[in-house]
Design a protein around this motif. Structure first.
Motif, short mmCIF file in Angstrom:
data_model
loop_
_atom_site.label_atom_id
_atom_site.label_comp_id
_atom_site.label_asym_id
_atom_site.label_seq_id
_atom_site.Cartn_x
_atom_site.Cartn_y
_atom_site.Cartn_z
N GLY A 284 0.90 -1.26 -0.14
CA GLY A 284 0.02 -0.08 -0.08
C GLY A 284 0.75 1.25 0.04
O GLY A 284 0.10 2.40 0.01
N ILE A 285 2.23 1.03 -0.19
CA ILE A 285 3.04 2.50 -0.09
C ILE A 285 2.57 3.35 -1.26
O ILE A 285 2.94 4.57 -1.04
N GLU A 286 2.17 2.96 -2.18
CA GLU A 286 1.68 3.68 -3.46
C GLU A 286 0.51 4.84 -3.06
O GLU A 286 0.32 5.64 -3.67
N ASN A 287 0.01 4.43 -2.10
CA ASN A 287 -1.33 5.27 -1.52
C ASN A 287 -0.78 6.56 -0.60
O ASN A 287 -1.85 7.19 -0.19
N LEU A 288 0.53 6.40 -0.08
CA LEU A 288 0.92 7.19 0.83
C LEU A 288 0.98 8.51 0.20
O LEU A 288 1.51 8.89 -0.84
N ASP A 289 0.22 9.51 0.77
CA ASP A 289 0.21 10.92 0.32
C ASP A 289 1.58 11.73 0.71
O ASP A 289 1.27 12.18 1.83
N ILE A 290 2.23 11.89 0.02
CA ILE A 290 3.41 12.69 0.16
C ILE A 290 3.43 14.01 -0.64
O ILE A 290 4.23 14.71 -0.73
N GLY A 291 2.29 14.38 -1.18
CA GLY A 291 1.98 15.66 -1.89
C GLY A 291 1.64 16.86 -0.86
O GLY A 291 1.50 16.45 0.35
N PHE A 292 1.65 17.94 -1.33
CA PHE A 292 1.24 19.08 -0.59
C PHE A 292 0.92 20.13 -1.60
O PHE A 292 1.38 20.35 -2.51
N ARG A 293 -0.11 20.93 -1.07
CA ARG A 293 -0.75 22.12 -1.71
C ARG A 293 -0.11 23.35 -1.38
O ARG A 293 -0.51 23.64 -0.14
N VAL A 294 0.65 24.11 -1.97
CA VAL A 294 0.98 25.34 -1.48
C VAL A 294 0.22 26.41 -1.90
O VAL A 294 -0.42 26.79 -2.88
N LEU A 295 -0.23 27.16 -0.71
CA LEU A 295 -1.01 28.27 -0.73
C LEU A 295 -0.44 29.39 -0.15
O LEU A 295 0.24 29.54 0.71
N LYS A 296 -0.48 30.78 -0.69
CA LYS A 296 0.24 31.98 -0.21
C LYS A 296 -0.71 33.17 -0.22
O LYS A 296 -1.46 33.43 -0.90
N ILE A 297 -0.39 33.59 1.12
CA ILE A 297 -1.15 34.84 1.58
C ILE A 297 -1.15 36.04 0.76
O ILE A 297 0.20 36.33 0.66
N ASP A 298 -2.06 36.58 0.19
CA ASP A 298 -1.86 38.04 -0.41
C ASP A 298 -2.93 38.73 -0.38
O ASP A 298 -3.97 38.28 0.40
N SER A 299 -2.92 39.79 -1.04
CA SER A 299 -3.95 40.58 -0.76
C SER A 299 -5.13 40.24 -1.47
O SER A 299 -4.96 39.47 -2.38
N SER A 300 -6.34 40.88 -1.26
CA SER A 300 -7.39 40.21 -2.02
C SER A 300 -7.46 40.37 -3.26
O SER A 300 -6.90 41.18 -3.93
N ASN A 301 -8.19 39.51 -3.83
CA ASN A 301 -8.38 39.45 -5.52
C ASN A 301 -9.16 40.84 -6.07
O ASN A 301 -9.04 40.71 -7.28
N MET A 302 -10.02 41.31 -5.08
CA MET A 302 -10.48 42.43 -5.64
C MET A 302 -9.96 43.66 -5.50
O MET A 302 -9.27 43.80 -4.54
N LYS A 303 -10.28 44.68 -6.54
CA LYS A 303 -9.69 45.99 -6.38
C LYS A 303 -10.11 46.72 -5.19
O LYS A 303 -11.28 46.49 -4.83
N ASP A 304 -9.49 47.78 -4.82
CA ASP A 304 -10.28 48.73 -3.67
C ASP A 304 -11.40 49.08 -3.77
O ASP A 304 -12.16 49.29 -2.83
N VAL A 305 -11.99 49.46 -5.10
CA VAL A 305 -13.30 49.97 -5.17
C VAL A 305 -14.30 48.98 -4.74
O VAL A 305 -15.39 49.24 -4.22
N TYR A 306 -13.96 47.62 -4.88
CA TYR A 306 -14.87 46.51 -4.29
C TYR A 306 -15.29 46.85 -2.89
O TYR A 306 -16.43 46.57 -2.58
N TYR A 307 -14.28 47.33 -1.97
CA TYR A 307 -14.35 47.55 -0.67
C TYR A 307 -14.71 48.81 -0.15
O TYR A 307 -15.71 49.10 0.79
N THR A 308 -14.54 49.91 -1.13
CA THR A 308 -14.64 51.07 -0.54
C THR A 308 -15.03 52.10 -1.67
O THR A 308 -14.50 52.95 -2.18
N PRO A 309 -16.35 51.62 -2.37
CA PRO A 309 -16.88 52.17 -3.55
C PRO A 309 -17.24 54.01 -3.25
O PRO A 309 -17.13 54.54 -4.07
N ASP A 310 -17.44 54.29 -1.92
CA ASP A 310 -17.86 55.64 -1.65
C ASP A 310 -16.67 56.60 -1.86
O ASP A 310 -16.72 57.76 -1.93
N ALA A 311 -15.33 56.02 -1.90
CA ALA A 311 -14.02 56.62 -1.95
C ALA A 311 -13.76 56.81 -3.34
O ALA A 311 -12.82 57.68 -3.66
N TYR A 312 -14.55 56.44 -4.29
CA TYR A 312 -14.20 56.77 -5.75
C TYR A 312 -15.20 57.74 -6.58
O TYR A 312 -16.52 57.36 -6.28
#
Length: 641
Positions: A503-531
């Motif tokens: 069963g060694i072939e079933n051992l999960d040796i993988g990993f999914r890399v996720l990186k923290i970053d700013s939102s995918n949305m432009k600033d206007v998405y959060y603060t429309p009144d400022a534009y």
């Protein structure tokens, strides 16, 4: 002295030091006008020390308090407009692995995981920076208001949320360290299952404060143990007083009443004797006759022979009482074997659940060695052929904790100070027992070049080795890059070393890399009144230009509270890229959306479907698409970014 002080002595500081020598209990911490920690005098306590009668003052109560505690709570509760961006090219088996490697500030990571892993983590292990005055520590910006989080595009300013080296003069202060840990532990508790456990490595400098902190967060009634681990052996003659060769591991539970009994895992060598197995479990046949027994009675064998006295004429002593023997015989736990020397009575010696873990790790325990800091370095050396991490925890220590901290299939283990990535290797190695555990590691991008310029001696040599290794691999000089490479090499080595294991072939040796970053949305998405209106027209597409469809997919998974390790399948439907997450749990298409795609997707009856408004050319098509799903898959929840 390299520089003249150019000022007269600070007599207040001098006087405080004198008071501290006489009344250390009257010294506390405060902040000066520049926000720097400094020593101060608790005058109410000092008055009491100098009085023979009770002195009126602040109402006494039992609590742990420090400068910045309220700000730490505010920091833990403040929202952030951040996301996790997948990095497929740095991952292993990205689409199917159930392991996560999150790159970024662990405070932000814990906030982002709150909905997705609320009450789902079985075990947390952390080895946080110790308060020695020379460690790197996460410095959080407490001054910024909640609204500011949504006003900035990248969520970062040069004063907050960054990795800095503590000044040596701050090493004697506890407040900054406590604030740092408090906000993170508050968030971590939310992620634990009701029967979950947290293990925290710590040294003498903060063990008492950390225990008080955990008593407050997890409840004193949920304290499990304060383990003592011998992290060094030999040496220490250069110590002034005592050669310290131990650290602690504090163990707390979310709800102690729900935590099952602990048993240590067995070494493979010990388990080998239990070669047979029935419906109850593993066992081996052992002799029922015992010289040290105190149960005396006769036993009749299948041919009528009665066993009552030995060859010397002495009464035979048996392991168990006559009533227990008769019951075991009835249950098939006893057998009679005819040998050259006559009949042998045997019983099924069953493998016990295990031995209770001891609070002091000694070599006599079932797992012979929990490892030392030196053996932790050996673990890494075997993969890189040189030292590239300072003081990594040994794999055997973490495997020992996993043995009773995460002993069930699909248990999730979180390490949000993952450093060298030892936890990942420990889980891969421990999973050879047939139990599939999964990990979430969080580590900030510590700059090794910065470490190189701020260290000396052996630490500098290790930093040089790390940089040399990363240069060979053509990778940036960050701890995270070394950690990921360590996990890749460890997984490959474990597979090679156990190539013949079933069963060694079933051992999960993988990993999914996720990186923290700013939102995918432009600033206007959060603060429309400022534009202004003209700006809004220019920013009709509120998704940032550099974001991919996969970036948007993970934003949706975060927002919908889906586990970030769910399997992902990419399909091409009517020429468009479509993502299927955990089968039909979530289907997403961010390419130009056509009714051919909608019709085909709807056949799978997805629980959720998501797209982006930019994928629809005409406004009324959005309504028509929703109506189409109502006809073909009425239970599908449809949303647009």
């Amino acid at each position: 002295m390299d520089k003249l002080k150019m000022h007269s002595p600070n007599l207040v500081d001098s006087n405080i030091e004198k008071i501290a020598a006489l009344f250390p209990n009257c010294i506390t911490e405060t902040k000066d006008e520049n926000g720097e920690l400094k020593k101060a005098v608790d005058f109410d306590l000092l008055k009491q020390e100098l009085s023979q009668v009770l002195v009126d003052g602040e109402q006494e109560r039992y609590r742990l308090d420090w400068v910045g505690k309220k700000e730490a709570i505010l920091t833990a509760n403040a929202p952030i407009a951040k996301t996790l961006r997948p990095c497929r090219e740095e991952s292993i088996n990205f689409d199917k692995t159930e392991n996560l490697f999150i790159e970024g500030d662990n405070l932000e990571a814990l906030k982002l995981l709150q909905e997705n892993y609320l009450g789902k983590v079985k075990m947390i292990y952390i080895d946080p920076p110790y308060n020695t005055g020379n460690d790197f520590i996460y410095e959080d910006d407490f001054a910024e208001s909640t609204n500011k989080f949504f006003e900035r595009s990248n969520q970062v300013d040069e004063d907050g949320n960054k990795l800095v080296a503590w000044k040596e003069t701050e090493g004697r202060f506890h407040s900054a360290w406590l604030s740092n840990m408090y906000s993170r532990l508050l968030l971590a508790k939310n992620l634990l299952k009701d029967d979950g456990l947290i293990f925290i490595s710590i040294n003498d400098a903060e063990v008492n404060n950390l225990k008080s902190l955990c008593n407050e967060i997890f409840g004193q009634q949920n304290f499990i143990a304060q383990l003592i681990w011998q992290n060094k052996k030999g040496g220490g003659n250069d110590s002034i007083h005592i050669a310290t060769e131990h650290e602690y591991i504090l163990v707390f539970s979310k709800n102690k009443s729900l935590v099952e009994a602990f048993f240590e895992s067995y070494s493979e060598e010990y388990a080998k004797r239990y070669k047979e197995e029935d419906s109850i479990g593993k066992f081996y046949w052992d002799t029922f006759k015992r010289k040290s027994g105190k149960q005396y009675y006769s036993i009749e064998c299948p041919d009528g022979t009665v066993l009552e006295k030995d060859e010397d004429g002495n009464p035979i002593s048996w392991l168990r009482s006559r009533d227990r023997f008769l019951q075991d015989k009835k249950d098939g736990e006893i057998r009679f074997v005819e040998t050259l020397n006559g009949w042998s009575v045997q019983f099924k010696q069953r493998m016990p659940q295990g031995k209770k873990p001891r609070s002091i790790f000694k070599t006599e325990t079932i797992i012979d060695d929990k490892g030392t800091t030196s053996s932790g370095s050996d673990n890494v050396y075997s993969l890189f052929k040189q030292d590239v991490f300072s003081n990594p925890k040994p794999v055997e220590l973490l495997k020992f904790l996993l043995g009773f901290g995460a002993s069930n299939h699909n248990d999730i283990v979180l390490d949000f100070f993952s450093g060298s990535g030892t936890m990942a290797e420990a889980i891969l190695s421990q999973n050879l027992d047939g139990i599939s555990r999964h990990y979430i590691l969080v580590q900030i991008q510590e700059d090794i070049d910065l470490m190189l310029h701020s260290t000396s001696g052996n630490a500098r040599r290790i930093a040089e080795n790390a940089i040399s290794t990363l240069k060979e691999l053509n990778l940036p000089h960050f701890i995270t890059e070394l950690s990921k490479e360590r996990i890749r090499r460890a997984g490959k080595k474990i597979i090679e070393d156990n190539a013949t294991k079933e069963g060694i072939e079933n051992l999960d040796i993988g990993f999914r890399v996720l990186k923290i970053d700013s939102s995918n949305m432009k600033d206007v998405y959060y603060t429309p009144d400022a534009y202004k209106q003209v700006d809004i027209l220019d920013l009709a597409d509120h998704i940032k230009a550099d974001r991919s469809s996969e970036d948007l997919l993970f934003q949706v998974m975060l927002d919908w509270g889906l586990e970030l390790s769910l399997p992902i399948e990419r399909k091409t439907i009517a020429g468009k890229e479509v993502f299927y997450v955990a089968g039909n749990s979530l289907v997403a298409c961010f390419d130009d959306l056509t009714f051919d795609v909608v019709d085909e997707v709807a056949k799978d009856l997805p629980l959720r479907f998501v797209s982006a408004e930019k994928a629809i050319h005409l406004d009324h098509d959005k309504t028509n698409i929703k109506e189409r799903f109502k006809q073909l898959s009425p239970d599908t929840e449809v949303k647009f970014l």
